[in-house]
Every structure is written in structure tokens, then in C-alpha cells.
Design a protein around this motif. Structure first.
Motif, mmCIF file in Angstrom:
data_model
loop_
_atom_site.group_PDB
_atom_site.id
_atom_site.type_symbol
_atom_site.label_atom_id
_atom_site.label_comp_id
_atom_site.label_asym_id
_atom_site.label_seq_id
_atom_site.Cartn_x
_atom_site.Cartn_y
_atom_site.Cartn_z
ATOM 1 N N ASP A 1 -12.072 -1.405 -8.175
ATOM 2 C CA ASP A 1 -12.704 -1.458 -6.865
ATOM 3 C C ASP A 1 -12.053 -2.480 -5.941
ATOM 4 N N ASN A 2 -11.196 -3.352 -6.483
ATOM 5 C CA ASN A 2 -10.502 -4.324 -5.643
ATOM 6 C C ASN A 2 -9.247 -3.752 -4.990
ATOM 7 N N GLU B 1 0.829 -1.198 0.000
ATOM 8 C CA GLU B 1 0.000 0.000 0.000
ATOM 9 C C GLU B 1 0.870 1.257 0.000
ATOM 10 N N SER C 1 -3.808 -5.549 2.420
ATOM 11 C CA SER C 1 -3.584 -6.819 3.111
ATOM 12 C C SER C 1 -2.267 -7.482 2.719
ATOM 13 N N LYS D 1 -8.344 -1.102 -3.246
ATOM 14 C CA LYS D 1 -8.301 -0.595 -1.874
ATOM 15 C C LYS D 1 -8.677 -1.633 -0.834
ATOM 16 N N THR D 2 -9.144 -2.794 -1.262
ATOM 17 C CA THR D 2 -9.425 -3.872 -0.320
ATOM 18 C C THR D 2 -8.341 -4.943 -0.344
ATOM 19 N N LEU D 3 -7.771 -5.225 -1.515
ATOM 20 C CA LEU D 3 -6.748 -6.262 -1.643
ATOM 21 C C LEU D 3 -5.369 -5.756 -1.217
#
Length: 276
Positions: free
Chosen positions: A71-72, A15, A79, A74-76
Motif C-alpha cells: 500500500d506504500n 514511477e 515522489s 503508489k504513494t511513495l
């Protein structure tokens, strides 16, 4: 133009490489410098981490859409962490012939090699050049080619020309690559400016290569790339350097790409660049 970012160093959240900096790779795609080629044709990354179940293999992610609309992401991405990473954003012109698909998103990764590849460049007339270049390609790599990009074909050609994985072997492989390309272009009367800005990456290893040939197929191209921006943008882009940062304490400079620079007198080696 396309963009790529490679990292090697201590394990850190990816990130901090792809999302957090104000000028992060994904944010750069929102305001590309060369507007006729917007970064809308897909993106991807590969990451190695000791915390993955298969730490010796890269985790690969591709998405055939604009990175800033993924859209993936900021979630993937929050992590994951990595000690080696290669990410790429693909630019494309407004042209219905551009195929947006997973198979055309960088980085490319084949079996039977430690290397993955991404490129900010172009090999003009590459489909016609295949008439001369295919004899140099090995079936074990040709049969893995799935997409329709010049970069994936260059990957096939380079892997076929490599005689080993040492720095010297890789340097000779790239020299052969340009030599056979230039000869094929001359033989087919297809000489054209060829910009090859390539990141070749394996676990704990990054090799950055910036080379090509001019409008007439010449390889001894010189000039001031900044001054050429107004006169000959393609030639300027060929001569523009790949930017390299080496240093430490990346984590101390939150939300930026700043680092504490390496001491003077300790530059990276030309072809094996351990860099951020």
C-alpha cells in the motif's frame, strides 16, 4: 523465479520504471511465469538521485510482502526520481521454511563498499558450503549479514574476493567467486546446478553477470535454453540471458519500456553496462 530491474541514465521518475508500464516490474509479479514460485516473499528497490539530501548514498526501500499488495508503493514511488536504480521482487516456494522479513529483501547494501546487489538465482546447499567458503570471507562483511538468504551470503563472499572496483577487478572477483563455489561443492560432494544472475550496482554504474554451473558442477554449459524449457527447466533458466536495453529518449515512450535503440556498432561493454 525472482525478477530484477536496473536502470542508469538521466534522472527520471521511478514511477515510469516500476509502476506505469503495462508490463511494469510490479505488474509482472501478478502473473509470474513459474507459478510454483510466486512473487510473494517481498520486494525492494534502491535509488540514487542528485535531489536527495545524501546523493552519494542509495535510498533503500524494502517490504516483506507481495509488491502488488504494497500500500506504500503508489504513494511513495511517484515522489521519487533517480539516475540509477535497482529493484527486485523475491519469489518463494510454498514452504514454511521461507523467512519473509525486511532482512531477506533485495537489494542488499553494506557499509564500506559502493556496491549493492540483487539476484535472480540460487546457490544450492549454501549453508553446508559455508564450511569451505567462510575462510574466504572478511569479517567486515560477515558481521553485517542480517538475513537468511543465499544472495546475502554471496554478497559477503564477492565483496571479500574483490581486489578493487575497476571492471577488470570485478570480472576477476566474479571468476574467483564461481571457482571457490565449484571447488567447495566438489570437496563436499554437493555439486548441483547453480544459477547466478546478478545485478551489481553503484551510483552511475551497473554490472550484470549471468553465469553458473550445471547439474554436475560443470561450468562449460551449452544448449538452446528455449528448447530446454520442456526437458530441463532449471538448466534452461541457467542459460536464459539477462535482457539488456540501451538507448535514449525513454521519456518519449510513456507507459512502456520502449526506447530509441543505440546506433549499431556501439554495444555496451561486457561487464560495465550502462543500460536501461
Amino acid at each position: 523465479m525472482c525478477r530484477f530491474l536496473a536502470y542508469i541514465g538521466p534522472e527520471l521518475p521511478i514511477e515510469s520504471l516500476l509502476l506505469a508500464p503495462e508490463n511494469s516490474l510490479l505488474n509482472q509479479s501478478l502473473d509470474p511465469e513459474l507459478h510454483p514460485s510466486l512473487q510473494l516473499a517481498g520486494w525492494g528497490f534502491a535509488a540514487w538521485s542528485a535531489h536527495l539530501l545524501k546523493p552519494d548514498a542509495p535510498l533503500l526501500y524494502h517490504r516483506p510482502k507481495a509488491a502488488f499488495h504494497d500500500d506504500n508503493a503508489k504513494t511513495l514511488i511517484p515522489s521519487l526520481q533517480a539516475h540509477t536504480m535497482l529493484s527486485h521482487i523475491r519469489a518463494a516456494s510454498y514452504d514454511a521454511s521461507v523467512v519473509q522479513a525486511d532482512e531477506n529483501c533485495h537489494p542488499f547494501s553494506f557499509d564500506h563498499t559502493p556496491w549493492i546487489i540483487a539476484q535472480n538465482g540460487a546457490l544450492p546447499h549454501w549453508r553446508q558450503l559455508q564450511r569451505e567458503l567462510l575462510p574466504h570471507c572478511k569479517d567486515q562483511y560477515l558481521t553485517q549479514m542480517r538475513g537468511t538468504t543465499d544472495t546475502e551470503f554471496l554478497y559477503v563472499l564477492l565483496l571479500s574476493l574483490l581486489e578493487g572496483d575497476s571492471d577488470d577487478d570485478v570480472q576477476r572477483g566474479f571468476e574467483k567467486l564461481l571457482k571457490v563455489i565449484c571447488k567447495a561443492a566438489r570437496d563436499l560432494d554437493l555439486a548441483a546446478l547453480t544459477k547466478l544472475k546478478i545485478a551489481l550496482v553503484s551510483s552511475d554504474r551497473i554490472i550484470g553477470v549471468n553465469f553458473g554451473c550445471g547439474h554436475e558442477g560443470e561450468t562449460d554449459v551449452t544448449g538452446d535454453w528455449e528448447k530446454l524449457r520442456e526437458e530441463d527447466l532449471p538448466l534452461s533458466m541457467l542459460l536464459e540471458p539477462i535482457y539488456l536495453l540501451t538507448g535514449a529518449n525513454f521519456d518519449d515512450h510513456a507507459n512502456s519500456y520502449d526506447i530509441d535503440p543505440c546506433p549499431e556498432g556501439r554495444p555496451p561493454r561486457p561487464y560495465s553496462r550502462q543500460s536501461r
